[in-house]
Write a protein that holds these residues in place. Structure first.
Motif, PDB file in Angstrom:
ATOM      1  N   ALA A   1       0.797  -0.989  -0.120  1.00  0.00           N
ATOM      2  CA  ALA A   1      -0.023   0.174  -0.110  1.00  0.00           C
ATOM      3  C   ALA A   1       1.385   1.283  -0.023  1.00  0.00           C
ATOM      4  CB  ALA A   1      -1.166  -0.136   0.897  1.00  0.00           C
ATOM      5  N   LEU A   2       0.320   3.144  -0.285  1.00  0.00           N
ATOM      6  CA  LEU A   2       0.612   3.182   0.053  1.00  0.00           C
ATOM      7  C   LEU A   2      -0.174   4.449   1.417  1.00  0.00           C
ATOM      8  CD1 LEU A   2       3.020   5.762  -0.245  1.00  0.00           C
ATOM      9  CD2 LEU A   2       2.651   6.722  -2.269  1.00  0.00           C
ATOM     10  N   HIS A   3       0.608   5.212   2.159  1.00  0.00           N
ATOM     11  CA  HIS A   3      -0.024   6.075   2.993  1.00  0.00           C
ATOM     12  C   HIS A   3       0.415   6.994   3.037  1.00  0.00           C
ATOM     13  CE1 HIS A   3      -2.967   2.465   4.200  1.00  0.00           C
ATOM     14  NE2 HIS A   3      -2.732   2.035   4.157  1.00  0.00           N
ATOM     15  N   LEU A   4      -0.087   8.056   2.656  1.00  0.00           N
ATOM     16  CA  LEU A   4       0.987   9.527   2.977  1.00  0.00           C
ATOM     17  C   LEU A   4      -0.327  10.206   3.806  1.00  0.00           C
ATOM     18  CD1 LEU A   4       1.555   9.885  -0.654  1.00  0.00           C
ATOM     19  CD2 LEU A   4       3.261   9.575   0.532  1.00  0.00           C
ATOM     20  N   LEU A   5       0.569  11.276   5.147  1.00  0.00           N
ATOM     21  CA  LEU A   5      -0.451  12.444   5.901  1.00  0.00           C
ATOM     22  C   LEU A   5      -0.040  13.529   4.700  1.00  0.00           C
ATOM     23  CD1 LEU A   5       0.509  10.677   9.630  1.00  0.00           C
ATOM     24  CD2 LEU A   5      -1.817  10.458   7.468  1.00  0.00           C
ATOM     25  N   LEU A   6      -0.910  14.753   5.303  1.00  0.00           N
ATOM     26  CA  LEU A   6      -0.676  15.571   4.496  1.00  0.00           C
ATOM     27  C   LEU A   6      -0.344  17.387   5.329  1.00  0.00           C
ATOM     28  CD1 LEU A   6      -2.127  14.208   2.232  1.00  0.00           C
ATOM     29  CD2 LEU A   6      -3.371  16.235   1.878  1.00  0.00           C
ATOM     30  N   PHE A   7       0.907  17.502   5.581  1.00  0.00           N
ATOM     31  CA  PHE A   7       0.891  18.674   6.529  1.00  0.00           C
ATOM     32  C   PHE A   7       1.722  20.210   5.484  1.00  0.00           C
ATOM     33  CE2 PHE A   7       2.332  14.901   7.780  1.00  0.00           C
ATOM     34  CZ  PHE A   7       2.271  14.759   9.910  1.00  0.00           C
ATOM     35  N   ARG A   8       1.035  21.160   6.058  1.00  0.00           N
ATOM     36  CA  ARG A   8       0.833  22.632   5.214  1.00  0.00           C
ATOM     37  C   ARG A   8       2.447  22.537   5.185  1.00  0.00           C
ATOM     38  NH1 ARG A   8      -2.640  26.452   3.968  1.00  0.00           N
ATOM     39  NH2 ARG A   8      -1.093  27.318   3.022  1.00  0.00           N
ATOM     40  N   ALA A   9       3.420  22.678   3.903  1.00  0.00           N
ATOM     41  CA  ALA A   9       4.412  22.928   4.218  1.00  0.00           C
ATOM     42  C   ALA A   9       5.081  24.422   5.189  1.00  0.00           C
ATOM     43  CB  ALA A   9       5.167  22.972   2.756  1.00  0.00           C
ATOM     44  N   ASP A  10       4.037  24.875   5.145  1.00  0.00           N
ATOM     45  CA  ASP A  10       4.749  26.685   5.923  1.00  0.00           C
ATOM     46  C   ASP A  10       4.093  26.611   7.161  1.00  0.00           C
ATOM     47  OD1 ASP A  10       2.159  26.593   5.642  1.00  0.00           O
ATOM     48  OD2 ASP A  10       1.794  29.028   4.462  1.00  0.00           O
ATOM     49  N   ALA A  11       3.938  25.405   8.304  1.00  0.00           N
ATOM     50  CA  ALA A  11       3.331  25.199   9.204  1.00  0.00           C
ATOM     51  C   ALA A  11       4.888  24.588   9.719  1.00  0.00           C
ATOM     52  CB  ALA A  11       2.527  23.851   9.265  1.00  0.00           C
TER      53      ALA A  11
ATOM     54  N   GLU B   1       3.767  23.863  12.720  1.00  0.00           N
ATOM     55  CA  GLU B   1       4.194  22.240  13.942  1.00  0.00           C
ATOM     56  C   GLU B   1       2.926  21.157  12.760  1.00  0.00           C
ATOM     57  OE1 GLU B   1      -0.095  24.464  13.443  1.00  0.00           O
ATOM     58  OE2 GLU B   1       1.627  24.968  13.855  1.00  0.00           O
ATOM     59  N   ASP B   2       3.180  19.690  13.610  1.00  0.00           N
ATOM     60  CA  ASP B   2       3.068  18.463  12.635  1.00  0.00           C
ATOM     61  C   ASP B   2       1.062  18.420  12.989  1.00  0.00           C
ATOM     62  OD1 ASP B   2       5.010  17.942  11.843  1.00  0.00           O
ATOM     63  OD2 ASP B   2       5.838  16.880  13.297  1.00  0.00           O
ATOM     64  N   ARG B   3       0.743  19.298  12.772  1.00  0.00           N
ATOM     65  CA  ARG B   3      -0.712  19.584  12.550  1.00  0.00           C
ATOM     66  C   ARG B   3      -0.960  18.239  11.257  1.00  0.00           C
ATOM     67  NH1 ARG B   3      -4.988  21.730  14.918  1.00  0.00           N
ATOM     68  NH2 ARG B   3      -7.085  22.292  13.287  1.00  0.00           N
ATOM     69  N   ILE B   4      -1.577  17.720  10.725  1.00  0.00           N
ATOM     70  CA  ILE B   4      -2.482  16.927  10.450  1.00  0.00           C
ATOM     71  C   ILE B   4      -3.662  17.607   9.122  1.00  0.00           C
ATOM     72  CG2 ILE B   4      -2.800  14.265   9.509  1.00  0.00           C
ATOM     73  CD1 ILE B   4      -1.542  13.139  12.030  1.00  0.00           C
ATOM     74  N   ILE B   5      -3.387  17.949   7.839  1.00  0.00           N
ATOM     75  CA  ILE B   5      -4.762  18.422   7.435  1.00  0.00           C
ATOM     76  C   ILE B   5      -5.064  17.663   7.073  1.00  0.00           C
ATOM     77  CG2 ILE B   5      -3.537  20.383   7.763  1.00  0.00           C
ATOM     78  CD1 ILE B   5      -2.971  21.289   4.689  1.00  0.00           C
ATOM     79  N   GLY B   6      -5.115  16.164   6.604  1.00  0.00           N
ATOM     80  CA  GLY B   6      -5.559  15.105   5.088  1.00  0.00           C
ATOM     81  C   GLY B   6      -4.459  14.359   5.290  1.00  0.00           C
ATOM     82  N   ASP B   7      -5.501  13.236   4.818  1.00  0.00           N
ATOM     83  CA  ASP B   7      -4.509  12.114   4.564  1.00  0.00           C
ATOM     84  C   ASP B   7      -4.658  11.446   2.441  1.00  0.00           C
ATOM     85  OD1 ASP B   7      -7.223   9.317   4.792  1.00  0.00           O
ATOM     86  OD2 ASP B   7      -7.004  11.394   6.257  1.00  0.00           O
ATOM     87  N   VAL B   8      -3.731  10.827   2.427  1.00  0.00           N
ATOM     88  CA  VAL B   8      -4.408  10.167   0.935  1.00  0.00           C
ATOM     89  C   VAL B   8      -3.895   8.360   0.667  1.00  0.00           C
ATOM     90  CG1 VAL B   8      -3.268   9.690  -1.386  1.00  0.00           C
ATOM     91  CG2 VAL B   8      -3.712  11.996  -0.255  1.00  0.00           C
ATOM     92  N   ASN B   9      -4.451   7.647   0.471  1.00  0.00           N
ATOM     93  CA  ASN B   9      -4.030   6.094   0.985  1.00  0.00           C
ATOM     94  C   ASN B   9      -4.151   5.322  -0.506  1.00  0.00           C
ATOM     95  OD1 ASN B   9      -3.501   6.231   4.134  1.00  0.00           O
ATOM     96  ND2 ASN B   9      -5.901   7.158   3.542  1.00  0.00           N
ATOM     97  N   PHE B  10      -3.187   4.569  -0.822  1.00  0.00           N
ATOM     98  CA  PHE B  10      -3.751   3.750  -2.554  1.00  0.00           C
ATOM     99  C   PHE B  10      -3.086   1.974  -1.668  1.00  0.00           C
ATOM    100  CE2 PHE B  10      -1.331   7.168  -3.721  1.00  0.00           C
ATOM    101  CZ  PHE B  10      -2.107   7.598  -5.208  1.00  0.00           C
ATOM    102  N   THR B  11      -4.424   1.635  -1.419  1.00  0.00           N
ATOM    103  CA  THR B  11      -4.449   0.295  -0.863  1.00  0.00           C
ATOM    104  C   THR B  11      -4.654  -0.766  -1.948  1.00  0.00           C
ATOM    105  OG1 THR B  11      -7.001   0.770  -0.896  1.00  0.00           O
ATOM    106  CG2 THR B  11      -5.191   1.391   1.626  1.00  0.00           C
ATOM    107  N   ASN B  12      -4.631  -1.767  -1.106  1.00  0.00           N
ATOM    108  CA  ASN B  12      -5.303  -3.336  -1.788  1.00  0.00           C
ATOM    109  C   ASN B  12      -4.621  -3.211  -3.279  1.00  0.00           C
ATOM    110  OD1 ASN B  12      -7.473  -4.345   0.028  1.00  0.00           O
ATOM    111  ND2 ASN B  12      -8.437  -2.975  -0.645  1.00  0.00           N
ATOM    112  N   VAL B  13      -3.344  -3.349  -3.378  1.00  0.00           N
ATOM    113  CA  VAL B  13      -2.321  -2.742  -4.367  1.00  0.00           C
ATOM    114  C   VAL B  13      -2.049  -5.402  -5.145  1.00  0.00           C
ATOM    115  CG1 VAL B  13      -0.025  -3.166  -4.548  1.00  0.00           C
ATOM    116  CG2 VAL B  13      -0.894  -1.323  -2.980  1.00  0.00           C
ATOM    117  N   VAL B  14      -2.440  -4.635  -6.018  1.00  0.00           N
ATOM    118  CA  VAL B  14      -2.379  -6.460  -6.402  1.00  0.00           C
ATOM    119  C   VAL B  14      -1.687  -6.465  -7.783  1.00  0.00           C
ATOM    120  CG1 VAL B  14      -3.940  -7.930  -7.084  1.00  0.00           C
ATOM    121  CG2 VAL B  14      -5.044  -6.488  -6.227  1.00  0.00           C
TER     122      VAL B  14
END
Length: 199
Positions: free
Chosen positions: A78-88, A90-103
């Motif tokens: 899979a590929l799991h990614l957490l989104l952060f503002r580049a200019d922030a 602190e580590d405040r998560i603002i989103g997530d993107v997930n590529f799952t069930n890779v076949v």
């Protein structure tokens, strides 16, 4: 190409960067930030998620899930990614993107899912994140097909997928049980034209 080779460019850099975002592999140390992200967006995400039992979004639970998501990403499952503002700062998560069930094999495909903090909707940030992450997946993981399905009432998601080049392939009745009810979904896909045959 091995799973480790596929993940290598992202792992070596530690993250993907866009103009306004950092896209990072999950880290167990971010469990409190993950808990905060999901709890503050609970109502926002609810129509498109399963109902969760008490404690599901506790830091302890997210520490375990972050560990598993990181391991799956590093192994190429899979590929799991957490989104952060580049200019922030602190580590405040603002989103997530997930590529799952890779076949792999003759399919070379995965499912795409994504969510964005309610405070950041409407600024083009998810388009920016998906454009970068899809390019990474197509180039380095050599996937041929991505599938993304959405609830018909989620018109914003439908517009985003069309903008990214996804094509509607069908309509599935009672596809997933979300927020206490079976919900229809529009089925879409995006093809990687650079993968002529499985590697």
């Amino acid at each position: 190409m091995t799973s480790q080779q596929a993940a290598a460019p992202l792992v070596a850099a530690g993250e993907l960067r866009t103009e306004r975002l950092r896209l990072c592999l999950p880290d167990p140390s971010w469990a409190p930030a993950l808990s905060d992200y999901y709890l503050r967006n609970a109502d926002h995400f609810a129509p498109y998620c399963p109902r969760r039992p008490p404690g599901f979004h506790s830091p302890e639970a997210w520490r375990e899930r972050a560990t598993a998501a990181r391991e799956a990403s590093l192994s190429g499952q899979a590929l799991h990614l957490l989104l952060f503002r580049a200019d922030a700062s602190e580590d405040r998560i603002i989103g997530d993107v997930n590529f799952t069930n890779v076949v792999r094999g003759v399919f070379q495909a995965a499912y795409l899912g994504y969510q964005l903090d309610r405070e950041h909707v409407g600024r083009g940030l998810m388009y920016e994140a998906l454009a970068a992450s899809i390019a990474h997946v197509f180039r380095h993981m050599q996937l041929h097909r991505l599938m993304a399905n959405y609830v018909p009432s989620n018109e914003r998601s439908g517009r985003l997928l069309r903008k990214l080049g996804f094509n509607v392939e069908g309509y599935a009745r009672d596809y997933l049980f979300l927020d206490g009810a079976w919900k229809d979904h529009v089925l879409t896909s995006l093809i990687n034209p650079d993968v002529r045959e499985p590697s």
